[in-house]
Design an enzyme around this catalytic site. Structure first.
Site, PDB file in Angstrom:
ATOM      1  N   GLU A  52       0.832  -1.197   0.000  1.00  0.00           N
ATOM      2  CA  GLU A  52       0.000   0.000   0.000  1.00  0.00           C
ATOM      3  C   GLU A  52       0.871   1.254   0.000  1.00  0.00           C
ATOM      4  O   GLU A  52       0.585   2.229  -0.705  1.00  0.00           O
ATOM      5  CB  GLU A  52      -0.916  -0.001   1.223  1.00  0.00           C
ATOM      6  CG  GLU A  52      -1.777   1.248   1.374  1.00  0.00           C
ATOM      7  CD  GLU A  52      -2.768   1.431   0.235  1.00  0.00           C
ATOM      8  OE1 GLU A  52      -2.924   0.529  -0.609  1.00  0.00           O
ATOM      9  OE2 GLU A  52      -3.388   2.517   0.169  1.00  0.00           O
ATOM     10  N   SER A  67      18.167   5.245  -0.420  1.00  0.00           N
ATOM     11  CA  SER A  67      17.127   4.264  -0.679  1.00  0.00           C
ATOM     12  C   SER A  67      17.232   3.812  -2.138  1.00  0.00           C
ATOM     13  O   SER A  67      18.099   4.272  -2.879  1.00  0.00           O
ATOM     14  CB  SER A  67      15.748   4.865  -0.424  1.00  0.00           C
ATOM     15  OG  SER A  67      15.605   5.242   0.917  1.00  0.00           O
ATOM     16  N   LEU A  68      16.322   2.925  -2.550  1.00  0.00           N
ATOM     17  CA  LEU A  68      16.252   2.482  -3.937  1.00  0.00           C
ATOM     18  C   LEU A  68      14.887   2.807  -4.517  1.00  0.00           C
ATOM     19  O   LEU A  68      13.871   2.701  -3.823  1.00  0.00           O
ATOM     20  CB  LEU A  68      16.479   0.970  -4.031  1.00  0.00           C
ATOM     21  CG  LEU A  68      17.890   0.446  -3.740  1.00  0.00           C
ATOM     22  CD1 LEU A  68      17.875  -1.078  -3.708  1.00  0.00           C
ATOM     23  CD2 LEU A  68      18.873   0.943  -4.788  1.00  0.00           C
ATOM     24  N   LYS A  71      16.916  -9.066  -2.690  1.00  0.00           N
ATOM     25  CA  LYS A  71      16.614  -7.960  -1.775  1.00  0.00           C
ATOM     26  C   LYS A  71      16.189  -8.549  -0.430  1.00  0.00           C
ATOM     27  O   LYS A  71      15.067  -9.030  -0.285  1.00  0.00           O
ATOM     28  CB  LYS A  71      15.516  -7.071  -2.351  1.00  0.00           C
ATOM     29  CG  LYS A  71      15.273  -5.809  -1.535  1.00  0.00           C
ATOM     30  CD  LYS A  71      14.277  -4.902  -2.233  1.00  0.00           C
ATOM     31  CE  LYS A  71      14.073  -3.623  -1.429  1.00  0.00           C
ATOM     32  NZ  LYS A  71      13.505  -3.870  -0.100  1.00  0.00           N
ATOM     33  N   CYS A  79     -14.262  10.710  22.778  1.00  0.00           N
ATOM     34  CA  CYS A  79     -14.866  11.784  23.581  1.00  0.00           C
ATOM     35  C   CYS A  79     -16.300  12.102  23.192  1.00  0.00           C
ATOM     36  O   CYS A  79     -16.967  12.903  23.860  1.00  0.00           O
ATOM     37  CB  CYS A  79     -14.018  13.056  23.498  1.00  0.00           C
ATOM     38  SG  CYS A  79     -14.015  13.851  21.878  1.00  0.00           S
ATOM     39  N   CYS A 107      -9.951  16.164  23.890  1.00  0.00           N
ATOM     40  CA  CYS A 107     -10.263  14.772  23.565  1.00  0.00           C
ATOM     41  C   CYS A 107      -9.223  13.869  24.228  1.00  0.00           C
ATOM     42  O   CYS A 107      -8.025  13.974  23.945  1.00  0.00           O
ATOM     43  CB  CYS A 107     -10.254  14.566  22.050  1.00  0.00           C
ATOM     44  SG  CYS A 107     -10.455  12.834  21.554  1.00  0.00           S
TER      45      CYS A 107
END
Length: 731
Positions: free
Chosen positions: A45, A92-93, A123, A420, A442
């Site tokens: 995701e 990063s990649l 990986k 709340c 809250c």
């Protein structure tokens, strides 16, 4: 055909701007939670959201800002161990999820340089680490952190049998300096055995092998780490002196000769079809290795070509990670409930019949918002497909329609806050999220903010865990909450704490945990023992509250829970303004002028300080002695304040990131393009078109010696040391 012109900023549709802002915020939040070890979305995701953000920015280039998630690598570090600067940045990649994206990457690379060979490797779903050897001796080991700064875990790394403390010089002499990158992992069988042992001891099991490896390396007692059968494989070289590599594969051969653990599953191939064959083989044999994998990394093998291709702000252009589709299982969706976060966002989550996915048992999954529930078409009671690629919490893909019985029922988003009871609403028209507007009072929001304040990326108060945060904000009657809001945190007294009784809540769902003996909600007297005396936890809490007052300014800024202001943005703001008062008084225009700060962050900061009770929190913390400025903030301007620098070519003593950080530490700004506003262009070996543009515009050009003058003596001295027009460092 001519290239399309970028869409002017004013012509970007409002719905596109809104979607871009929402994706940016969500991705920053998810990245932060991932590196805290408590992600709420699956890798798949997250990757889908990142791909959508990239697509929007490709269509509308003016949306790209330095604070966009597409321009950042990694996440902030934990402060449980001493911070360590990497000699060269750990990037990063970029990802490819299908053959079309892989082919597009290969064509982009081939269009710039002729590629004769690719290196393919698995990986590993482990924990990235950085090892530094000096004259063959291991002197430091660190976690990846945010790519620039990691955590010092040297003592724990030394307990791993696969990591040599001294390099083997029987084949090659050890180099003067060698920085090595790799992945620490827990073998799959060892993971199962570890969880079985933890269960026998009545301790909670790890969610997956990656979490187990991370948890094992972050033990304060190296003896605990030594009891875990961790291993490691290396897959890259950072800074180095006294050795040279012409190809990535050659570097692996030398690393192996020095006794470093290198994978025997790496392959050098000469065509994209052979790359595809390697990917296809391990898609079928994904569980053959002793470690978890989630894809294949493909690299240009020639190191000289790697240098020519260079990197973006977050990833090398010469490498890509081909991600395998996540594994999927089915289970029953028992219920859909909601929880409220620290910013008031109310999020539905799935309660699942416990199911084992990719090596761990899961029972909760986020559903993001009511629109996402409707889009997926899931009903309470459905058999659903759940997928997971090594995440802590999986993703609900959708329902298995053939298994519906008619007894299923739709989810209805509540109209009131689950904590709340305040009516929910949109923060602004068109928002997909519903929020609780009762921000200050809250109890759920206050609990989550307090827990966040205590986190490693904020004020790092270990004794203020989730149970303690609940006790301070939601004691059982007749006790009154000791905290009206987080401003009262540093004014707590022992007398306030001792009578508190509270429920024990699950940090993932905020639902009460049940006592295994009675089946009733578990109640604890958290701060007092059976005699009514303070537990050791109380003394520890007050000691750590005193320590928290001395944290750096950027941590205080993070702890205020200003939307969109994560650790990286907070560091940029603290470096530039050097005091909280200066940040509070800055206009949107002044904030946007800070390198790394975009309009979304700037607007959020201005809005936050416009709220009366937010300013009250700051004043309460100030009165309690919390640090509100950087050291030396009153000492006047720094050496390079207001100076803009561009770096091009390869420097001998500085990596590109190292040069940038050296300028920023002195108050200067480093940009990626040359203009009339540029003060200096620093050129190394093989400078590109930026050097030519500097000469054309008459911008002062410095070689590496001149750059050192700039850093030590300032702009006037550097101007005297600049190169003559047409001269290059090679001259």
């Amino acid at each position: 055909m001519s290239a399309p012109h970028p869409t002017p900023a004013d012509d970007i549709p409002a719905d596109v701007r809104e979607r871009h802002a929402r994706l940016s915020q969500d991705l920053d939040d998810h990245s932060y939670r991932y590196y805290l070890g408590s992600p709420i979305v699956s890798d798949a995701e997250y990757d889908r959201m990142m791909a959508e953000l990239r697509e929007l920015e490709d269509r509308y280039p003016s949306l790209v800002t330095p604070d966009s998630p597409t321009q950042k690598a990694g996440a902030p570090i934990s402060n449980e161990f001493a911070p360590v600067e990497h000699l060269e940045r750990m990037q990063s990649l970029d990802n490819a999820f299908d053959d079309e994206q892989l082919t597009a990457w290969a064509h982009r690379v081939g269009a710039e340089v002729p590629v004769e060979a690719f290196l393919c490797e698995l990986k590993i779903d482990g924990l990235a680490v950085d090892l530094v050897y000096e004259k063959g001796r291991l002197v430091r080991a660190a976690t990846r952190g945010d790519g620039r700064v990691g955590e010092d875990i040297t003592l724990n790394i030394r307990t791993i049998d696969a990591v040599p403390l001294r390099l083997d010089e029987s084949v090659h002499p050890a180099p003067e300096l060698l920085e090595v990158r790799g992945e620490v992992f827990l073998p799959a069988t060892a993971f199962e055995e570890l969880n079985a042992r933890l269960a026998d001891e009545g301790k909670p099991p790890f969610a997956n092998p990656r979490n187990a490896a991370a948890g094992s390396l972050r033990q304060k007692d190296p003896r605990v780490t030594a009891s875990r059968p961790l291993s490691m494989l290396v897959h890259g070289v950072g800074a180095h002196r006294g050795v040279a590599f012409t190809h990535q594969s050659q570097s692996y051969e030398m690393l192996a000769a020095w006794g470093l653990p290198v994978s025997d599953r790496t392959r050098v191939v000469s065509s994209l079809d052979e790359v595809r064959a390697y990917i296809a083989h391990y898609a079928e044999h994904r569980h053959d290795p002793e470690y978890e994998i989630d894809g294949v990394v493909v690299k240009v093998d020639d190191v000289a070509l790697q240098r020519r291709l260079g990197s973006t702000s977050r990833a090398p252009r010469w490498a890509i990670a081909y991600k395998y589709p996540p594994e999927e299982v089915t289970t029953t969706l028992l219920d859909i409930k909601t929880s409220v976060g620290r910013t008031g966002r109310v999020t539905p989550y799935a309660v699942l019949e416990p199911v084992r996915v990719a090596g761990s048992e899961v029972e909760f999954a986020t559903l993001h918002n009511a629109q996402e529930v409707a889009r997926k078409g899931v009903l309470i009671g459905d058999t659903v497909v759940v997928r997971k690629a090594g995440d802590v919490i999986p993703e609900v893909v959708g329902p298995v329609l053939d298994k519906r019985t008619g007894a299923e029922r739709p989810f209805v988003m509540p109209a009131e806050c689950p904590e709340c009871g305040t009516p929910l609403g949109q923060q602004k028209e068109g928002d997909v999220d519903l929020r609780c507007p009762n921000t200050r009072y809250c109890k759920g929001q206050l609990r989550e903010r307090l827990f966040f304040i205590a986190g490693r990326k904020a004020l790092d108060i270990e004794a203020l865990g989730y149970v303690a945060a609940t006790a301070l904000t939601q004691p059982l009657e007749p006790a009154e909450p000791p905290l009206r809001d987080e401003g009262d945190l540093f004014n707590l007294t022992v007398e306030q704490l001792l009578p508190i009784r509270t429920l024990v809540l699950d940090p993932d769902t905020a639902e009460p945990k049940l006592d295994p003996k009675t089946g009733e909600p578990k109640v604890v007297t958290f701060f007092a023992n059976q005699k009514g005396e303070p537990k050791k936890t109380v003394e520890k809490l007050f000691e750590q509250l005193e320590e928290a007052k001395r944290r750096p300014l950027w941590r205080v800024l993070v702890a205020l829970s200003i939307r969109h202001v994560g650790p990286r943005a907070a560091e940029d703001l603290a470096r530039h303004f050097r005091s909280l008062d200066a940040i509070a008084q800055a206009s949107e225009e002044e904030l946007v002028a800070v390198d790394g700060i975009g309009p979304t962050i700037a607007r959020s900061i201005v809005d936050w300080f416009a709220v009366d009770w937010h300013r009250e929190i700051v004043e309460k913390w100030r009165a309690a002695g919390v640090r509100m400025a950087e050291e030396g903030a009153d000492e006047g301007p720094r050496l390079l304040d207001g100076v803009t620098v561009v770096v091009t070519g390869s420097l001998e003593d500085y990596s590109r990131d190292g040069a940038k950080e050296a300028v920023q530490e002195l108050g200067g700004k480093v940009t990626g393009s040359v203009s009339k506003k540029t003060d200096f262009v620093v050129v190394g070996a093989n400078p590109g078109s930026k050097y030519d543009k500097a000469v054309k515009l008459g911008v002062p050009v410095l070689d590496e010696a001149g750059f050192r003058v700039l850093l030590t003596q300032g702009p006037e001295a550097a101007t005297a040391a600049r190169l003559a027009v047409g001269e290059t460092p090679e001259d």
